[in-house]
Design a protein around this motif. Structure first.
Motif, PDB file in Angstrom:
ATOM      1  N   UNK A 146       0.858  -1.172   0.190  1.00  0.00           N
ATOM      2  CA  UNK A 146      -0.105  -0.042  -0.022  1.00  0.00           C
ATOM      3  C   UNK A 146       0.741   1.245   0.023  1.00  0.00           C
ATOM      4  N   UNK A 147       0.097   2.601  -0.273  1.00  0.00           N
ATOM      5  CA  UNK A 147       0.993   3.601  -0.049  1.00  0.00           C
ATOM      6  C   UNK A 147       1.643   3.765   1.212  1.00  0.00           C
ATOM      7  N   UNK A 148       2.863   4.271   1.399  1.00  0.00           N
ATOM      8  CA  UNK A 148       3.441   4.488   2.696  1.00  0.00           C
ATOM      9  C   UNK A 148       2.940   5.905   3.276  1.00  0.00           C
ATOM     10  N   UNK A 149       2.597   5.681   4.638  1.00  0.00           N
ATOM     11  CA  UNK A 149       1.951   6.883   5.216  1.00  0.00           C
ATOM     12  C   UNK A 149       2.640   6.897   6.768  1.00  0.00           C
ATOM     13  N   UNK A 150       3.490   8.083   6.833  1.00  0.00           N
ATOM     14  CA  UNK A 150       4.467   8.392   7.845  1.00  0.00           C
ATOM     15  C   UNK A 150       3.739   9.233   8.729  1.00  0.00           C
ATOM     16  N   UNK A 151       3.398   8.916  10.081  1.00  0.00           N
ATOM     17  CA  UNK A 151       2.801   9.693  11.205  1.00  0.00           C
ATOM     18  C   UNK A 151       3.586  10.469  12.105  1.00  0.00           C
ATOM     19  N   UNK A 152       3.754  11.655  12.183  1.00  0.00           N
ATOM     20  CA  UNK A 152       4.638  12.086  12.901  1.00  0.00           C
ATOM     21  C   UNK A 152       3.688  13.141  14.048  1.00  0.00           C
ATOM     22  N   UNK A 153       4.209  12.956  15.248  1.00  0.00           N
ATOM     23  CA  UNK A 153       3.604  13.463  16.394  1.00  0.00           C
ATOM     24  C   UNK A 153       4.113  14.957  16.774  1.00  0.00           C
ATOM     25  N   UNK A 154       3.299  15.626  17.468  1.00  0.00           N
ATOM     26  CA  UNK A 154       3.446  16.797  17.793  1.00  0.00           C
ATOM     27  C   UNK A 154       4.347  17.036  19.222  1.00  0.00           C
ATOM     28  N   UNK A 155       4.466  18.456  19.918  1.00  0.00           N
ATOM     29  CA  UNK A 155       4.947  18.487  21.086  1.00  0.00           C
ATOM     30  C   UNK A 155       4.207  17.841  22.109  1.00  0.00           C
ATOM     31  N   UNK A 156       5.063  17.364  23.019  1.00  0.00           N
ATOM     32  CA  UNK A 156       4.881  16.657  24.078  1.00  0.00           C
ATOM     33  C   UNK A 156       4.143  15.299  23.956  1.00  0.00           C
ATOM     34  N   UNK A 157       4.180  14.721  22.681  1.00  0.00           N
ATOM     35  CA  UNK A 157       3.369  13.556  22.246  1.00  0.00           C
ATOM     36  C   UNK A 157       4.424  12.493  22.010  1.00  0.00           C
ATOM     37  N   UNK A 158       3.512  11.309  21.497  1.00  0.00           N
ATOM     38  CA  UNK A 158       4.667  10.355  21.060  1.00  0.00           C
ATOM     39  C   UNK A 158       3.783   9.454  20.084  1.00  0.00           C
ATOM     40  N   UNK A 159       4.265   8.583  19.403  1.00  0.00           N
ATOM     41  CA  UNK A 159       3.520   7.791  18.380  1.00  0.00           C
ATOM     42  C   UNK A 159       2.409   7.034  18.910  1.00  0.00           C
ATOM     43  N   UNK A 160       2.641   6.632  20.132  1.00  0.00           N
ATOM     44  CA  UNK A 160       1.247   5.964  20.512  1.00  0.00           C
ATOM     45  C   UNK A 160       0.095   6.539  20.435  1.00  0.00           C
ATOM     46  N   UNK A 161       0.098   7.855  20.500  1.00  0.00           N
ATOM     47  CA  UNK A 161      -1.168   8.818  20.195  1.00  0.00           C
ATOM     48  C   UNK A 161      -1.787   8.611  18.817  1.00  0.00           C
ATOM     49  N   UNK A 162      -1.272   7.890  17.826  1.00  0.00           N
ATOM     50  CA  UNK A 162      -1.656   7.925  16.515  1.00  0.00           C
ATOM     51  C   UNK A 162      -2.270   6.324  16.451  1.00  0.00           C
ATOM     52  N   UNK A 179      -7.367  11.470   5.685  1.00  0.00           N
ATOM     53  CA  UNK A 179      -6.158  11.109   5.138  1.00  0.00           C
ATOM     54  C   UNK A 179      -6.272  10.177   3.998  1.00  0.00           C
ATOM     55  N   UNK A 180      -7.351   8.805   4.270  1.00  0.00           N
ATOM     56  CA  UNK A 180      -7.427   8.034   3.340  1.00  0.00           C
ATOM     57  C   UNK A 180      -8.026   8.762   1.800  1.00  0.00           C
ATOM     58  N   UNK A 181      -8.833   9.734   2.312  1.00  0.00           N
ATOM     59  CA  UNK A 181      -9.723  10.319   0.885  1.00  0.00           C
ATOM     60  C   UNK A 181      -8.479  10.954   0.062  1.00  0.00           C
ATOM     61  N   UNK A 182      -7.602  11.538   0.665  1.00  0.00           N
ATOM     62  CA  UNK A 182      -6.525  12.314  -0.034  1.00  0.00           C
ATOM     63  C   UNK A 182      -5.482  11.571  -0.644  1.00  0.00           C
ATOM     64  N   UNK A 183      -5.344  10.387   0.076  1.00  0.00           N
ATOM     65  CA  UNK A 183      -4.341   9.380  -0.395  1.00  0.00           C
ATOM     66  C   UNK A 183      -4.901   8.717  -1.620  1.00  0.00           C
TER      67      UNK A 183
END
Length: 266
Positions: free
Chosen positions: A17-33, A259-263
């Protein structure tokens, strides 16, 4: 240093599938995705990572001088994409990670197929011709409070950021994530975030871009979303029927659908 260890990289989903990279913001981490990840993984290859100084990243890679601005975080994103070698990716950045993505894509556009900027803000401080949502005094007070009592600051600001008072468990989770972040790293990243000014960088973006805003967001009000949209040529703007600055946590279904609609996977 192995970038996959440095940034605690995790890859899930379908390899074809298309590769989607999820980047977190300040004070967060990847778990919040995690809510968004679950909805993307059936049709996309999903890459998650932690910025240096956050989550499960290698704290030995962090130093205040290098990570005093957003350029070092953008360079890490470039290094990560080069190392993975998955081809051009869909980069999804939340909050300050949106501007990190803007910087990275401006420097190495061939690595990016599309950008999705979730509740972005190129500048948080108002000036004569721009409404970022805060005065300089507001930001100075915020940073002073963070310096004085980081844990107390985290507990106080998380409900305002999440802005879903009927779901207090969301603010509690964000508070816990803030509190897991090393205070020294958090203080430096906060300054890099809230004192940044990336307005002129928006005009450098040549990657197809979707701007995702919420109807009510104290950190990135709708005037800011419109500014980002107006200053990235050809970008699209969508307003989620959601409140708060973290729709990927409070409304993962709406965020994933955008995201999926845009992808092009819906």
């Amino acid at each position: 240093m192995d970038v996959r260890v440095k940034n605690n990289v995790r890859v899930t989903g379908v390899p074809d599938g298309p590769t989607v990279v999820l980047a977190h913001g300040f004070g967060c981490d990847q778990h919040l995705w995690r809510g968004v990840t679950a909805l993307l993984a059936s049709t996309c290859r999903v890459v998650l990572f932690d910025h240096v100084g956050a989550g499960g990243s290698d704290l030995a890679a962090w130093n205040e001088e290098d990570y005093s601005g957003l350029d070092a975080y953008a360079a890490d994103v470039v290094d990560l994409l080069v190392d993975l070698d998955f081809g051009p990716v869909v980069y999804v950045g939340h909050s300050v990670a949106s501007m990190i993505g803007v910087l990275a894509a401006s420097e190495r556009p061939e690595l990016f197929d599309k950008l999705v900027l979730v509740t972005p803000s190129p500048r948080y401080i108002d000036d004569d011709y721009y409404q970022g949502g805060f005065t300089r005094g507001d930001i100075d007070e915020l940073l002073e409070s963070l310096d004085a009592n980081y844990l107390g600051w985290s507990a106080a600001i998380a409900p305002m950021i999440m802005h879903n008072p009927d779901r207090p468990e969301l603010a509690a989770e964000l508070t816990d994530t803030f509190c897991r972040t090393d205070p020294s790293c958090a203080r430096s990243f906060a300054r890099a975030t809230f004192l940044s000014d990336n307005r002129t960088d928006l005009g450098r973006v040549v990657t197809p871009t979707l701007v995702v805003e919420c109807e009510h967001d104290a950190l990135a009000p709708r005037e800011v979303g419109r500014f980002v949209h107006d200053n990235i040529v050809g970008s699209e703007l969508i307003t989620l029927n959601a409140s708060g600055h973290c729709p990927h946590v409070s409304h993962p279904d709406l965020t994933a659908a955008a995201i999926l609609s845009f992808v092009g996977r819906t």
